[in-house]
Motif scaffolding. Structure first.
Motif, short mmCIF file in Angstrom:
data_model
loop_
_atom_site.label_atom_id
_atom_site.label_comp_id
_atom_site.label_asym_id
_atom_site.label_seq_id
_atom_site.Cartn_x
_atom_site.Cartn_y
_atom_site.Cartn_z
N ILE A 174 -4.89 -11.46 -29.95
CA ILE A 174 -4.08 -12.17 -28.95
C ILE A 174 -3.59 -11.15 -27.92
N PRO A 175 -3.92 -11.34 -26.66
CA PRO A 175 -3.52 -10.36 -25.64
C PRO A 175 -2.03 -10.46 -25.31
N PHE A 176 -1.48 -9.35 -24.87
CA PHE A 176 -0.10 -9.30 -24.41
C PHE A 176 0.03 -8.17 -23.40
N ILE A 177 1.15 -8.13 -22.74
CA ILE A 177 1.40 -7.14 -21.69
C ILE A 177 2.10 -5.92 -22.28
N GLU A 178 1.66 -4.75 -21.86
CA GLU A 178 2.38 -3.51 -22.16
C GLU A 178 3.18 -3.14 -20.91
N ASP A 179 4.47 -3.31 -20.97
CA ASP A 179 5.34 -3.01 -19.84
C ASP A 179 5.40 -1.50 -19.64
N PRO A 180 4.96 -0.99 -18.50
CA PRO A 180 4.96 0.47 -18.29
C PRO A 180 6.35 1.09 -18.34
N SER A 181 7.39 0.30 -18.06
CA SER A 181 8.75 0.86 -18.09
C SER A 181 9.19 1.21 -19.50
N ASN A 182 8.50 0.66 -20.51
CA ASN A 182 8.89 0.95 -21.90
C ASN A 182 8.59 2.38 -22.32
N THR A 183 7.82 3.11 -21.54
CA THR A 183 7.53 4.51 -21.85
C THR A 183 8.36 5.47 -21.00
N ASP A 184 9.21 4.94 -20.15
CA ASP A 184 10.01 5.76 -19.25
C ASP A 184 11.23 6.30 -20.01
N GLU A 185 11.22 7.58 -20.33
CA GLU A 185 12.28 8.14 -21.15
C GLU A 185 13.54 8.49 -20.36
N ARG A 186 13.61 8.06 -19.12
CA ARG A 186 14.90 8.15 -18.42
C ARG A 186 15.88 7.15 -19.02
#
Length: 316
Positions: A174-186
């Protein structure tokens, strides 16, 4: 492989029809699939377009495609989640999101909305609260149910690890979105997720269960303190009488004052502000003794025999 979100919803009581806050990410995708299977024809997906990322339109298109495949109506709200100077961007986005979800739900006549926060989110929330020196309210982390803007929000996945949800999605392709902001360590939450949780898993393999138990214990203790404050304020009044406050022990007086400020004015004093206020209340034994202290974004002042809180200090 069974959807772990489906197990969480099996005994969950809600009013139908209901909404599911659906971002397109892994957690809300698993929750939406489980809800659609549990209550066919009774589920609405609610998507908040924050406008903070260039890929937000792609998120919306993905959500529409998923909802079409599931036969679930999708309702979209657009918000301006930019934060003011000095405000946390995470807090600003969260406030905007809840307000938008409530508007979307109310427009469809939905009383209940499911949220996809899970066990890892709960641990992150507790660690952030610890880092801020929070009291029992903060250590209780996220409640399983709450009412905001007239809508009842539910968190049925707080006992479900994030990895279990992703494993089910992978098994079912089942596809889903990987939010790029979730890797932002700020962002503090991302640093905890990427650095602290793996270390906790190695040192304390059962940390999700034990943290969840601590959160429940803190919530119970917080509820008891709120009940005690209500009892004391029933005697002291709202706003509270200074003499009645003076009859309480210092800790009980602090508990009553915190509850009064939070429940009546949504004002949360800092530890230093609360200690100053306690000292002033204790010292206020003569008619001429004045009190005027900055508390949260307002002021607490003596008004005859009582304390009053003002959002903007009155002219002297």
């Amino acid at each position: 492989m069974d959807n772990p979100a489906a197990h969480a919803l099996a005994s969950w009581a809600v009013s139908l029809p209901l909404g599911v806050a659906y971002s397109g990410g892994a957690d809300s995708t698993a929750l939406l699939h489980a809800a659609a299977a549990r209550w066919p024809g009774q589920v609405h997906a609610l998507h908040v377009h924050h406008g903070l990322q260039s890929v937000a339109d792609d998120f919306e298109r993905h959500c529409a495609s998923t909802c079409d495949a599931l036969g679930v109506p999708l309702h979209i709200g657009r918000v301006d989640a930019r934060h003011d100077s000095g405000d946390s961007p995470e807090d600003a986005a969260r406030r905007a999101r809840y307000a938008a979800l409530a508007v979307l739900a109310s427009a469809q006549g939905l009383q209940d909305v499911l949220l996809a926060q899970h066990a890892d989110d709960q641990v992150e929330t507790m660690l952030i609260a610890l880092g801020r020196g929070a009291g029992l309210d903060g250590l209780a982390a996220m409640p399983r149910e709450m009412i905001r803007h007239g809508v009842r929000f539910h968190r049925p996945l707080l006992d479900v690890p994030a990895a279990d949800l992703r494993a089910w999605l992978a098994a079912e392709s089942i596809p889903f979105i990987e939010d790029p902001s979730n890797t932002d360590e700020r962002y503090t939450r991302n640093r905890i997720r990427r650095r602290v949780l793996p270390a906790l898993a190695e040192a304390l393999p059962q940390f999700r269960d034990t943290f969840a138990r601590s959160a429940r214990n803190a919530a119970r203790a917080s509820a008891l303190l709120a009940e005690l404050a209500e009892i004391d304020l029933a005697t002291a009044g709202m706003p509270p009488a200074i003499e009645a406050l003076q009859s309480l022990s210092r800790e009980r007086r602090a508990n009553a004052l915190r509850h009064w400020l939070r429940s009546a004015h949504r004002a949360v004093p800092s530890e230093a502000q609360l200690q100053q206020l306690l000292d002033q209340v204790e010292a206020c034994r003569t008619r001429g003794h004045g009190i005027r202290l900055k508390v949260a974004d307002g002021f607490v002042e003596r008004d005859g025999p009582r304390l009053r809180w003002y959002n903007v200090a009155p002219s002297p």
